[in-house]
Design a protein around this motif. Structure first.
Motif, mmCIF file in Angstrom:
data_model
loop_
_atom_site.group_PDB
_atom_site.id
_atom_site.type_symbol
_atom_site.label_atom_id
_atom_site.label_comp_id
_atom_site.label_asym_id
_atom_site.label_seq_id
_atom_site.Cartn_x
_atom_site.Cartn_y
_atom_site.Cartn_z
ATOM 1 N N VAL A 101 0.862 -1.177 0.000
ATOM 2 C CA VAL A 101 0.000 0.000 0.000
ATOM 3 C C VAL A 101 0.900 1.230 0.000
ATOM 4 C CG1 VAL A 101 -1.790 1.284 1.226
ATOM 5 C CG2 VAL A 101 -1.769 -1.209 1.316
ATOM 6 N N LEU A 102 0.617 2.158 -0.899
ATOM 7 C CA LEU A 102 1.326 3.434 -0.937
ATOM 8 C C LEU A 102 0.299 4.519 -0.680
ATOM 9 C CD1 LEU A 102 3.912 5.027 -1.452
ATOM 10 C CD2 LEU A 102 3.387 4.960 -3.886
ATOM 11 N N GLY A 103 0.528 5.322 0.360
ATOM 12 C CA GLY A 103 -0.411 6.387 0.707
ATOM 13 C C GLY A 103 -1.528 5.885 1.599
ATOM 14 N N SER A 104 -1.203 4.992 2.504
ATOM 15 C CA SER A 104 -2.199 4.384 3.385
ATOM 16 C C SER A 104 -2.835 5.383 4.344
ATOM 17 C CB SER A 104 -1.527 3.270 4.183
ATOM 18 O OG SER A 104 -2.427 2.704 5.096
ATOM 19 N N LYS A 105 -4.127 5.276 4.497
ATOM 20 C CA LYS A 105 -4.920 6.018 5.481
ATOM 21 C C LYS A 105 -4.569 7.498 5.516
ATOM 22 C CE LYS A 105 -5.530 1.800 8.113
ATOM 23 N NZ LYS A 105 -5.173 1.046 9.277
ATOM 24 N N ALA A 106 -4.072 8.003 6.641
ATOM 25 C CA ALA A 106 -3.783 9.437 6.789
ATOM 26 C C ALA A 106 -2.525 9.864 6.039
ATOM 27 C CB ALA A 106 -3.649 9.796 8.263
ATOM 28 N N ASN A 107 -1.731 8.914 5.554
ATOM 29 C CA ASN A 107 -0.499 9.238 4.834
ATOM 30 C C ASN A 107 -0.695 9.220 3.326
ATOM 31 O OD1 ASN A 107 1.045 9.451 7.213
ATOM 32 N ND2 ASN A 107 1.190 7.228 7.323
ATOM 33 N N CYS A 108 -1.880 9.600 2.870
ATOM 34 C CA CYS A 108 -2.184 9.554 1.445
ATOM 35 C C CYS A 108 -1.275 10.499 0.661
ATOM 36 C CB CYS A 108 -3.651 9.886 1.209
ATOM 37 S SG CYS A 108 -4.094 11.535 1.764
ATOM 38 N N LEU A 109 -1.184 10.244 -0.635
ATOM 39 C CA LEU A 109 -0.376 11.066 -1.531
ATOM 40 C C LEU A 109 -1.207 12.252 -1.993
ATOM 41 C CD1 LEU A 109 0.922 8.134 -3.745
ATOM 42 C CD2 LEU A 109 2.104 9.180 -1.811
#
Length: 140
Positions: A101-109
């Motif tokens: 997963v890239l950009g999961s939950k609150a760490n989205c891109l």
């Protein structure tokens, strides 16, 4: 480059993909069509998309047989002062294959300082192992 296949032919990877998306991209909508491929070790598959300002993006990938599936994201449209590659995630091995997963939950891109849409791409790579893999872009 991995052999691109119809996502319906990668049903086992697609089922894992949906379950992963329910937790890692909760509340986000699918953006575009899923991408799927039959991978040999070291092969990759790319998907282009348009990043819109103010939107939050998550890329979810799952595989069957691939033991290390990785995702990276990069800008196609160069932006002065910004590195072309803006995200990378290594997969975690599971019972059947790897998930990433890239950009999961609150760490989205997202485009924080750019007021215009830009062309971007994400790449899924079978770093170890071989098999089927599928990926989907989500946004909210």
């Amino acid at each position: 480059t991995a052999q691109a296949i119809d996502p319906s032919l990668a049903a086992a990877a697609s089922a894992a993909l949906q379950g992963l998306a329910n937790t890692e991209a909760a509340g986000a909508a699918k953006e575009g069509n899923p991408v799927a491929g039959n991978f040999q070790q070291g092969q990759m598959l790319e998907q282009t998309f348009t990043m819109q300002p103010g939107k939050c993006y998550t890329i979810v990938a799952a595989s069957v047989g691939v033991t290390q599936l990785d995702i990276s994201a990069a800008l196609i449209t160069p932006i002065p002062g910004m590195a072309a590659q803006f995200g990378q995630a290594s997969g975690k091995p599971g019972m059947a294959g790897s998930q990433a997963v890239l950009g999961s939950k609150a760490n989205c891109l997202k485009l924080a300082l750019i007021p215009m849409a830009v062309q971007a791409k994400f790449t899924i790579t079978a770093s170890k192992g071989a098999g089927l893999a599928a990926a989907q872009l989500y946004s909210k």
